[in-house]
Scaffold this active site. Structure first.
Site, PDB file in Angstrom:
ATOM      1  NE  ARG A  42      -3.972  -2.027   2.090  1.00  0.00           N
ATOM      2  CZ  ARG A  42      -3.845  -2.989   2.988  1.00  0.00           C
ATOM      3  NH1 ARG A  42      -2.938  -2.895   3.928  1.00  0.00           N
ATOM      4  NH2 ARG A  42      -4.635  -4.021   2.955  1.00  0.00           N
ATOM      5  CE  LYS A  46       0.025  13.901 -14.262  1.00  0.00           C
ATOM      6  NZ  LYS A  46      -0.256  14.199 -15.678  1.00  0.00           N
ATOM      7  CD  GLU A 103       7.784  16.214 -21.989  1.00  0.00           C
ATOM      8  OE1 GLU A 103       7.147  17.219 -21.638  1.00  0.00           O
ATOM      9  OE2 GLU A 103       7.233  15.129 -22.277  1.00  0.00           O
ATOM     10  CE  LYS A 156       5.829  17.268 -13.580  1.00  0.00           C
ATOM     11  NZ  LYS A 156       6.154  16.037 -14.286  1.00  0.00           N
ATOM     12  CD  GLU A 184      -3.342  16.022 -15.341  1.00  0.00           C
ATOM     13  OE1 GLU A 184      -2.265  15.481 -15.019  1.00  0.00           O
ATOM     14  OE2 GLU A 184      -3.903  15.838 -16.420  1.00  0.00           O
ATOM     15  NE  ARG A 212       1.014  17.044 -12.372  1.00  0.00           N
ATOM     16  CZ  ARG A 212       1.596  16.193 -11.561  1.00  0.00           C
ATOM     17  NH1 ARG A 212       1.114  15.996 -10.371  1.00  0.00           N
ATOM     18  NH2 ARG A 212       2.667  15.529 -11.920  1.00  0.00           N
ATOM     19  CG  ASN A 251      -1.350  16.725 -19.480  1.00  0.00           C
ATOM     20  OD1 ASN A 251      -0.350  16.087 -19.141  1.00  0.00           O
ATOM     21  ND2 ASN A 251      -2.453  16.755 -18.757  1.00  0.00           N
ATOM     22  CG  HIS A 261       2.016  15.417 -23.100  1.00  0.00           C
ATOM     23  ND1 HIS A 261       2.737  16.574 -23.296  1.00  0.00           N
ATOM     24  CD2 HIS A 261       2.843  14.567 -22.449  1.00  0.00           C
ATOM     25  CE1 HIS A 261       3.946  16.430 -22.766  1.00  0.00           C
ATOM     26  NE2 HIS A 261       4.035  15.226 -22.246  1.00  0.00           N
ATOM     27  CG  HIS A 275      -0.170  10.514 -24.531  1.00  0.00           C
ATOM     28  ND1 HIS A 275      -0.838  10.850 -23.377  1.00  0.00           N
ATOM     29  CD2 HIS A 275       1.141  10.587 -24.217  1.00  0.00           C
ATOM     30  CE1 HIS A 275       0.035  11.108 -22.418  1.00  0.00           C
ATOM     31  NE2 HIS A 275       1.245  10.967 -22.906  1.00  0.00           N
ATOM     32  CG  HIS A 333       6.883  11.038 -23.997  1.00  0.00           C
ATOM     33  ND1 HIS A 333       5.543  10.742 -23.986  1.00  0.00           N
ATOM     34  CD2 HIS A 333       7.028  12.140 -23.215  1.00  0.00           C
ATOM     35  CE1 HIS A 333       4.904  11.620 -23.235  1.00  0.00           C
ATOM     36  NE2 HIS A 333       5.791  12.477 -22.752  1.00  0.00           N
TER      37      HIS A 333
HETATM   38  N1  LIG Z   1       5.555  10.651 -14.714  1.00  0.00           N
HETATM   39  C1  LIG Z   1       5.595  11.743 -15.423  1.00  0.00           C
HETATM   40  O1  LIG Z   1       5.238  12.834 -14.970  1.00  0.00           O
HETATM   41  C2  LIG Z   1       6.093  11.672 -16.845  1.00  0.00           C
HETATM   42  C3  LIG Z   1       6.347  12.854 -17.548  1.00  0.00           C
HETATM   43  C4  LIG Z   1       6.866  12.762 -18.836  1.00  0.00           C
HETATM   44  C5  LIG Z   1       7.119  11.505 -19.392  1.00  0.00           C
HETATM   45  N2  LIG Z   1       6.852  10.380 -18.684  1.00  0.00           N
HETATM   46  C6  LIG Z   1       7.141   9.049 -19.232  1.00  0.00           C
HETATM   47  O2  LIG Z   1       8.545   8.933 -19.412  1.00  0.00           O
HETATM   48  C7  LIG Z   1       8.780   7.930 -20.403  1.00  0.00           C
HETATM   49  C8  LIG Z   1       9.881   8.379 -21.333  1.00  0.00           C
HETATM   50  O3  LIG Z   1      11.060   8.546 -20.599  1.00  0.00           O
HETATM   51  P1  LIG Z   1      12.496   8.647 -21.316  1.00  0.00           P
HETATM   52  O4  LIG Z   1      12.401   9.552 -22.467  1.00  0.00           O
HETATM   53  O5  LIG Z   1      13.468   8.937 -20.253  1.00  0.00           O
HETATM   54  O6  LIG Z   1      12.702   7.207 -21.956  1.00  0.00           O
HETATM   55  P2  LIG Z   1      13.282   5.812 -21.393  1.00  0.00           P
HETATM   56  O7  LIG Z   1      13.071   5.664 -19.969  1.00  0.00           O
HETATM   57  O8  LIG Z   1      12.731   4.778 -22.304  1.00  0.00           O
HETATM   58  O9  LIG Z   1      14.847   5.944 -21.657  1.00  0.00           O
HETATM   59  C9  LIG Z   1      15.306   6.064 -22.981  1.00  0.00           C
HETATM   60  C10 LIG Z   1      16.514   5.190 -23.269  1.00  0.00           C
HETATM   61  O10 LIG Z   1      17.675   5.828 -22.748  1.00  0.00           O
HETATM   62  C11 LIG Z   1      18.443   4.882 -22.006  1.00  0.00           C
HETATM   63  N3  LIG Z   1      19.163   5.645 -21.013  1.00  0.00           N
HETATM   64  C12 LIG Z   1      18.698   6.199 -19.875  1.00  0.00           C
HETATM   65  N4  LIG Z   1      19.639   6.928 -19.286  1.00  0.00           N
HETATM   66  C13 LIG Z   1      20.751   6.831 -20.048  1.00  0.00           C
HETATM   67  C14 LIG Z   1      22.049   7.376 -19.955  1.00  0.00           C
HETATM   68  N5  LIG Z   1      22.398   8.197 -18.967  1.00  0.00           N
HETATM   69  N6  LIG Z   1      22.944   7.043 -20.911  1.00  0.00           N
HETATM   70  C15 LIG Z   1      22.597   6.239 -21.936  1.00  0.00           C
HETATM   71  N7  LIG Z   1      21.380   5.705 -22.086  1.00  0.00           N
HETATM   72  C16 LIG Z   1      20.461   6.005 -21.151  1.00  0.00           C
HETATM   73  C17 LIG Z   1      17.419   3.911 -21.461  1.00  0.00           C
HETATM   74  O11 LIG Z   1      18.027   2.692 -21.108  1.00  0.00           O
HETATM   75  C18 LIG Z   1      16.488   3.805 -22.667  1.00  0.00           C
HETATM   76  O12 LIG Z   1      17.016   2.914 -23.605  1.00  0.00           O
HETATM   77  C19 LIG Z   1       7.466   7.697 -21.082  1.00  0.00           C
HETATM   78  O13 LIG Z   1       6.955   6.460 -20.658  1.00  0.00           O
HETATM   79  C20 LIG Z   1       6.571   8.812 -20.604  1.00  0.00           C
HETATM   80  O14 LIG Z   1       5.207   8.462 -20.565  1.00  0.00           O
HETATM   81  C21 LIG Z   1       6.361  10.444 -17.422  1.00  0.00           C
END
Ligand SMILES: NC(=O)c1ccc[n+]([C@@H]2O[C@H](COP(=O)([O-])OP(=O)(O)OC[C@H]3O[C@@H](n4cnc5c(N)ncnc54)[C@H](O)[C@@H]3O)[C@@H](O)[C@H]2O)c1
Length: 324
Positions: free
Chosen positions: A95, A117, A159, A206, A216, A220, A224, A227, A231, A243
């Site tokens: 939990r 999130k 972003e 943020k 949200e 908030r 998006n 987005h 998406h 993304h």
């Molecule tokens: N929770 C939130 O508020 C929020 C906000 C925006 C995006 N997201 C989510 O984030 C995700 C995208 O995240 P992302 O763009 O970081 O992609 P990701 O987590 O898929 O990472 C991208 C790639 O980079 C590699 N990588 C990570 N750090 C590295 C480094 N220092 N050196 C070399 N390679 C590295 C990873 O292994 C992966 O292959 C999506 O799922 C999206 O929905 C969440």
């Protein structure tokens, strides 16, 4: 607590989890490159598709196998995918236990690690199952950015640009959009000083929004921007685009809608598109509108058949619009 610009990330993690048993959830590439040594470690395969129920179950099982108690902690080391799934596992394991976010992509540093999130995707769409679960600590070590490939770096920049379109005030010096425009070459060259500043600005922006509207229900939603369409791009192309690449397509789409609705001037829309061009984001070919519409109707921000779009309304200002 958020700490930026650290020197020894492994000591920082140890310090911030003192007295707790950590289960580390780490992105595959990060594990290979940095080989973090922890007794309990779950290596997450790369790719958005890993953000699913099955992987969540495996992470939760790893927590059980490691005998984590309610006082222990999950540490996410990696990009947004690791952060989202580890965060959601922490939100639900017994939990809710602590989560420490150690973002290693630019996107995770400026966005996903902050704000609480967490989510996984289902076959119906992105982030449809999740929870709000604030991290105990976010530890940001810019050295990780040195190994990030160009495509992933650009996805984080998407972003960053998004923040500039939604908020004018950055710090005492004012205009974030102008700052990005003037420093585009340095940003493309990953100048560390500039990046540190950008990360601080994005996080403070943020945090300010999240503080006012954590769950949200209103404000908030401006985060998006780009987005809803983004998406849908991800879904329609089966996550072929990152993304950030999808969000850039979404922001361009939002500017064209805003222009159609006379919300912004042609010169501002042109300036915004030119700013995005400065970072050489890839162009996504036109996608079938009927399918895109269908995906947008399925977006979790859609209600009663109406899709919520965040559209620009003035320089560095956006607002939410319900559209049928
Ligand atoms: N929770 C939130 O508020 C929020 C906000 C925006 C995006 N997201 C989510 O984030 C995700 C995208 O995240 P992302 O763009 O970081 O992609 P990701 O987590 O898929 O990472 C991208 C790639 O980079 C590699 N990588 C990570 N750090 C590295 C480094 N220092 N050196 C070399 N390679 C590295 C990873 O292994 C992966 O292959 C999506 O799922 C999206 O929905 C969440």
């Amino acid at each position: 607590m958020i700490k930026i610009g650290l020197d020894n990330i492994w000591c920082e993690i140890a310090e911030h989890t003192r007295g707790q048993k950590p289960l580390v959830v780490v992105s595959q590439k990060v594990d290979k490159l940095y080989q973090p040594r922890f007794e309990h470690k779950f290596v997450l395969k790369d790719g958005e598709k890993e953000k699913n129920f099955k992987t969540l179950e495996k992470v939760l099982d790893a927590a059980s196998a490691a005998k984590l108690s309610r006082k222990d902690v999950i540490v996410a080391i990696g990009g947004g995918v690791a952060g989202d799934i580890a965060g959601f596992a922490a939100a639900t394991y017994m939990r809710g236990i602590d989560v420490v976010q150690v973002p290693t992509t630019l996107l995770a540093m400026v966005d996903s690690s902050v704000g609480g999130k967490t989510a996984i995707n289902t076959r119906f769409g992105k982030n449809l199952v999740g929870a709000f679960h604030q991290p105990k600590t976010v530890l940001i070590d810019l050295n990780f950015l040195r190994t990030l490939d160009e495509r992933q770096y650009k996805t984080g920049l998407a972003e960053v640009v998004k923040y500039a379109f939604i908020e004018k005030n950055i710090d005492a010096e004012g205009d974030f959009m102008g700052f990005l425009w003037e420093n585009a070459d340095k940003i493309n060259a990953r100048d560390e000083e500039i990046l540190k500043r950008i990360i601080k600005i994005c996080i403070s922006l943020k945090s300010a929004v999240v503080e006012q509207d954590e769950k949200e229900s209103g404000l908030r939603r401006i985060l998006n921007f780009g987005h809803t369409y983004g998406h849908a791009v991800e879904k329609q192309t089966n996550y072929k685009y990152t993304h950030g690449e999808a969000v850039v397509a979404g922001m361009r789409y939002a500017f064209s809608l805003a222009l159609e609705k006379n919300l912004v001037s042609a010169s501002y829309a042109q300036y915004a598109n030119d700013l995005m061009d400065k970072f050489n984001f890839p162009t996504i070919p036109a996608l079938p509108q009927d399918k895109m519409q269908h995906h947008m109707q399925g977006d979790k921000k859609a209600a009663g058949g109406a899709v919520t779009f965040i559209l620009p309304t003035a320089y560095a200002q956006v607002d939410a619009f319900e559209m049928k």
